[in-house]
Structure formats: structure tokens, C-alpha cells
Design a protein around this motif. Sequence first.
Motif, mmCIF file in Angstrom:
data_model
loop_
_atom_site.group_PDB
_atom_site.id
_atom_site.type_symbol
_atom_site.label_atom_id
_atom_site.label_comp_id
_atom_site.label_asym_id
_atom_site.label_seq_id
_atom_site.Cartn_x
_atom_site.Cartn_y
_atom_site.Cartn_z
ATOM 1 N N GLY A 110 0.659 -1.284 -0.097
ATOM 2 C CA GLY A 110 -0.183 0.144 -0.120
ATOM 3 C C GLY A 110 0.908 1.304 -0.107
ATOM 4 N N PHE A 111 2.290 1.168 0.266
ATOM 5 C CA PHE A 111 2.908 2.560 0.421
ATOM 6 C C PHE A 111 3.241 3.060 -0.963
ATOM 7 C CE2 PHE A 111 2.730 1.866 4.955
ATOM 8 C CZ PHE A 111 3.083 2.912 5.708
ATOM 9 N N ALA A 112 3.433 2.147 -1.950
ATOM 10 C CA ALA A 112 3.561 2.678 -3.128
ATOM 11 C C ALA A 112 2.411 3.420 -3.883
ATOM 12 C CB ALA A 112 4.292 1.460 -4.097
ATOM 13 N N ASP A 113 1.272 3.254 -3.230
ATOM 14 C CA ASP A 113 0.215 3.950 -3.763
ATOM 15 C C ASP A 113 -0.404 5.008 -3.162
ATOM 16 O OD1 ASP A 113 0.152 2.103 -6.022
ATOM 17 O OD2 ASP A 113 -0.698 0.559 -4.590
ATOM 18 N N LEU A 114 0.286 5.648 -1.928
ATOM 19 C CA LEU A 114 0.000 6.382 -1.086
ATOM 20 C C LEU A 114 -0.456 7.803 -1.954
ATOM 21 C CD1 LEU A 114 2.169 6.533 2.162
ATOM 22 C CD2 LEU A 114 -0.201 5.662 1.810
ATOM 23 N N PRO A 115 -1.459 8.475 -1.491
ATOM 24 C CA PRO A 115 -1.648 9.792 -2.118
ATOM 25 C C PRO A 115 -0.542 10.744 -1.526
ATOM 26 C CG PRO A 115 -3.550 9.018 -1.376
ATOM 27 C CD PRO A 115 -2.568 8.152 -0.933
ATOM 28 N N ILE A 144 3.739 11.963 6.793
ATOM 29 C CA ILE A 144 5.056 11.074 7.490
ATOM 30 C C ILE A 144 6.173 11.912 7.805
ATOM 31 C CG2 ILE A 144 6.296 8.851 7.244
ATOM 32 C CD1 ILE A 144 4.422 8.056 5.122
ATOM 33 N N ARG A 145 6.246 11.832 9.136
ATOM 34 C CA ARG A 145 7.465 12.634 9.572
ATOM 35 C C ARG A 145 8.576 11.839 10.521
ATOM 36 N NH1 ARG A 145 6.233 15.788 6.210
ATOM 37 N NH2 ARG A 145 5.174 17.964 6.330
ATOM 38 N N MET A 146 9.711 12.502 10.274
ATOM 39 C CA MET A 146 10.742 11.805 11.550
ATOM 40 C C MET A 146 10.441 12.058 12.633
ATOM 41 S SD MET A 146 14.725 11.374 11.288
ATOM 42 C CE MET A 146 15.610 10.674 12.532
ATOM 43 N N ARG A 147 10.317 11.202 13.814
ATOM 44 C CA ARG A 147 10.223 11.595 15.095
ATOM 45 C C ARG A 147 11.321 12.544 15.469
ATOM 46 N NH1 ARG A 147 6.265 8.392 17.416
ATOM 47 N NH2 ARG A 147 6.016 6.250 16.274
ATOM 48 N N GLY A 173 10.314 6.020 2.626
ATOM 49 C CA GLY A 173 9.915 5.560 1.352
ATOM 50 C C GLY A 173 8.359 5.656 1.417
ATOM 51 N N GLY A 174 7.896 5.558 0.106
ATOM 52 C CA GLY A 174 6.702 5.522 -0.156
ATOM 53 C C GLY A 174 6.297 6.314 -1.350
ATOM 54 N N PHE A 175 4.930 6.464 -1.754
ATOM 55 C CA PHE A 175 4.579 7.292 -2.847
ATOM 56 C C PHE A 175 5.339 7.110 -4.100
ATOM 57 C CE2 PHE A 175 4.604 11.853 -4.494
ATOM 58 C CZ PHE A 175 3.268 12.048 -5.315
ATOM 59 N N ILE A 176 5.981 8.210 -4.641
ATOM 60 C CA ILE A 176 6.907 7.863 -5.838
ATOM 61 C C ILE A 176 8.342 7.373 -5.472
ATOM 62 C CG2 ILE A 176 5.593 9.417 -7.357
ATOM 63 C CD1 ILE A 176 8.152 11.496 -6.921
ATOM 64 N N SER A 204 14.205 6.835 2.163
ATOM 65 C CA SER A 204 14.150 7.314 0.677
ATOM 66 C C SER A 204 15.350 8.351 0.281
ATOM 67 C CB SER A 204 12.848 7.679 -0.007
ATOM 68 O OG SER A 204 12.459 9.113 0.673
ATOM 69 N N GLY A 205 15.627 8.999 1.596
ATOM 70 C CA GLY A 205 16.739 10.040 1.406
ATOM 71 C C GLY A 205 17.094 10.377 2.641
ATOM 72 N N VAL A 206 17.721 11.698 2.915
ATOM 73 C CA VAL A 206 18.174 12.464 3.748
ATOM 74 C C VAL A 206 17.782 13.756 3.771
ATOM 75 C CG1 VAL A 206 19.911 10.692 4.670
ATOM 76 C CG2 VAL A 206 20.512 12.625 3.137
ATOM 77 N N SER A 207 17.470 14.681 4.886
ATOM 78 C CA SER A 207 17.447 16.193 4.830
ATOM 79 C C SER A 207 18.279 16.605 5.870
ATOM 80 C CB SER A 207 15.801 16.175 5.103
ATOM 81 O OG SER A 207 15.862 17.612 5.405
ATOM 82 N N ALA A 208 18.834 17.603 5.570
ATOM 83 C CA ALA A 208 19.857 18.326 6.302
ATOM 84 C C ALA A 208 19.155 19.688 7.036
ATOM 85 C CB ALA A 208 21.121 18.893 5.769
ATOM 86 N N ARG A 209 19.442 19.924 8.058
ATOM 87 C CA ARG A 209 18.941 21.146 8.649
ATOM 88 C C ARG A 209 20.147 21.936 9.417
ATOM 89 N NH1 ARG A 209 16.518 20.288 13.228
ATOM 90 N NH2 ARG A 209 16.915 17.937 13.311
#
Length: 515
Positions: free
Chosen positions: A71-76, A83-86, A106-109, A151-156
Motif C-alpha cells: 500500500g505504501f507505493a500507492d499513497l496519495p 509522514i515525519r521523522m520523530r 519511502g513511499g509514494f513515488i 528514501s533519502g536524507v534531509s539536512a537542517r
Amino acid sequence: MNRRSFVTGALAAHLLATTALAQQPGQTPPPPPPPNLDADGAAFSRDALDEQARLLATKAFEAPRNLLPDGFADLPQDVFRSIRMRPDRSLWQGENRGFGIDLLPGGFIYRSPVGVGLVEDGKVRMLPNEPGWFDFGRAPPPPGDKPFPFSGVSARAPIDRPEELREFALFQGATLFRALARGQIFGTSARGLAIDTGEPDGEEFPLFRTFWIERPGPASNSLVVYALLDSRRVTGSYRFTLRPGEITVIDVEFTLFPREELRHIGVAPMTSMFFFGPNDRVGVDDIRGQVHRADGLQIWNGAGEWVWRPLSNPSDLQISVFADKNPRGFGLLQRQRAFAAYNDLGRRYDRMPSVWVEPIGDWNDGQFQLTEIPSDADVNENIVVYWRPKEALKPGSRVSMAYRLHWCWTPPDRPGGATTVATVVGAAGGRRRRFVVDFAGESVADPNRAGAIRPMVSTSVGAIRDVVGRPNPEIKGYRVTFDLDPGNEELCELRMVLETDGKPISETWLYRWTA
């Protein structure tokens, strides 16, 4: 001979015999396994990553396994974005490192799993793929006993205020990454590599398979991220050094190892969106005046000439090439900074970054390639530009290059003469089109010197009519108005430069008109 000597000698003899059996005449020994940098405790270095990429290129490409729960590949999209990192699991929380790292789900596209490891004291610590990293918001939580992919990483970083770590860069999807400068929001994207963009047989999209992030020192102002690239025809090692600020700088160093010959690669590729603007509003019925993340391509070529090419949303696929040798810089710029030009409080195109590429070292012969793809919506990234080396990459070779990306309001390198600040196109009767081009800069700011300025306008086919140049006091600049009479032609390449006493005093304005 004592027992220890006997055992050692017997072991050496066994190894020699095994090696001899494995390397019979006429046989090629199997390649050694690549360094396992995905293992906890592995010694990490740039050389080790290069070797892993090189040895991986000697093996056939294996597509990544799908680790997404059902189901996660088809999430709107809106559900996926919930979905957020805690917050309590954000990396380096409370350590005063100057940076924070968030994992992206991961998920969506985003269906290709990405490995993420930390490099601490030269050793690797891989982060486990598990759902406990995330608050799943409106998405159904996956089973806790099964892996959940990143699916990747984000830097702050404290890019706007010292007390706030705000997202300034992210790596997510194939080899896409993006960044922003102080006061900006995300816009134009960069990519690690482009392969066969615009080719009839289709484009190949390489993937970043694993990221390794160096733990920065206390209150550091730079962040180092490594990545392993993999694709059907090439592997590569990448090193990114990120420095956020008034201009956010990302140094990119990479080495490629082709599995097969590559005749068409794009170095320092960028993707953006151009839906419509004052030069391209045919059929537009929209309350917004302009919609784009970038409005033009700037080139500083090896001969020292500055070129400005306004972007467009063509009715048919358009590919433009600009041959060069050892270019000095290029980028997709957002020159229009007035909110009223866009009238969009939601997207805020006026706050999106310009992205400028500064080559490091000699890039030799090649060409800039600009691809403009027809688009009927403002969500499609329909603009692609990159440097295409002339020489093909041979299988088994090793190719290293480097460049510096500037995410900025205005690039650090800029023309010494006048620059284009507006290009407006409209009907002039029949097939004729009227162009209005405004220039600004010190060389055109004095209206008393406007009489000496000569607009040099030409077209590849058709004819230029009724050229008029005059001061534009509203911008302390200079305006050129002219008509293009294409006759029966379907495509005209236009060129203009302002001259005084036979010498250029502006950048070179280029434009492709199509019927």
C-alpha cells in the motif's frame, strides 16, 4: 620444525595451491568483492568508496529490492507528506554540531530503498531500516517487525536564525538533490548525473544507493555527505560538502566507472519548471502573471562571453545546444524577484533560488544542452540543462570531475555589462511577433548616453523589423523594441547585444521563437 611452524607452513601451502587452482592458464580470476562500506565498523575513506564503485562496475547491474510495505507505493501525495521523522530521533539532537539530519521515508513515488550510514571517527555505523524512526501521520503504520525503507536524507542548519535548525538541503529520489539560501524556499533541483536525456530510446536514471554522512565537529559550518551511484551502465562515487548561508554552497566531487560506453552524459545537471511568463503566455488564462522556478539560462563561456537565454514552455520538445570549451560557469536563474509579478502567496516563486555552477578544473570540449519539454501544469519539471562532454566515456575507464554549486539570490559571478531584466513577446499583426527587451546596469543607466547605444539584433531566418532603442527611466535602464517577421518559417534563432563604439556593453541575449 615446531608445531606452530608446521601449521603456518601448511596453511601457506594450502593458500598457494588454492590460488594456483583458481588461476589456471587461460582463466580470468574472479574480481574481489567490493569493500563492504555498508557494514558497521567498516573503515571509511574516499579511496574505499572509489574502490567499491570501481569493483561494482565489474558486475552486472542489479535493480534495488522493493522493501515497501503493501500500500505504501500507492499513497496519495498529501498522505505521504504527513509522514515525519520523530523529533526525538533526529540525528545529533542536542549535540551542538551546527547541523541536524532527518531520514526521509519511502513511499509514494519514492520506491527505491536508500541505505544511510554515519561516519564517526573514520568508522561506519549504518542506520537500521525500521519504522520506529517515523511518525506515520495519516498513513497506516507498517508492521513493526518488518524493515521500512528510507528514501533519502534531509539536512537542517541555523540558516535563518541561530536558535532554529531549518531544512536547507535534501537528497531524495534517483540522484536528485536541492538546497536553498537564507530566506528562500526550495525551487530548482540538481542531479548527480544525467544519461541520454532527450534521446529517442529514452533516458536512463541513475540512483544514489547509499549515503554516508560525516559527523561534524562542534558548531561546524560545513557538512560532508558521500554517496554511491549505481545504474545499468555506470557506477560512481560522490562527495558533497555543504556550507549553508547567505549563499549556500555545495562542492561536488565525483568519479565515474562506466560498465558500458556512454556517449551522452550530463554533468552538473539541473531541472526546473517553466509554465508561462511574459514571453510565453499564448493560451494562458490564469490570475498569476508568471509561473516558473527559473526564468532563464545564464552561460559564461570559455571565451568570456556572457549569454542570457530566456526559458519557454514550447508546444513541441525543444533541444538547444551551445558548443564551448572550458566553460567558466552556467546556471538556471530566477531573475524576477517582485512578488507582484507572480501574485502567488502559496508557491512564492519570488523566493526560489537561482542555481549557479562553477566548474573546477578544465572541462575541455563539449556543449551546454538545454531541453525544454511541453507542459500543461505547473507541477512538471520540464526544464533540464547540463554540460555534455564531447568525448564518450569508455567501459573500464575512470573519469573524475568537480564543480561548485551556488544556491543564491544572485550568482557570485555576473556580467560586467548590462543584463536582461525582462523579455516580453506579443502579437504584431499577421505572423509577426513584437519583442520588448529591457536591460539594466551601469552601462545603460545614464539616459544622456543612450544616443550612443546601438541594439544589434539578428535572426537566423526571417527578418527583423522596426528596431527602436530608448532609455527606460522606470528601471534606470534601456529598452529595445523590435518585430520578428518569420515569413513562412517555423523556427527562428534570435540574437541581440547592445554596443557602444562597436564594443559590447551588455550580455548577449538569445531567443528561440517557434510557431
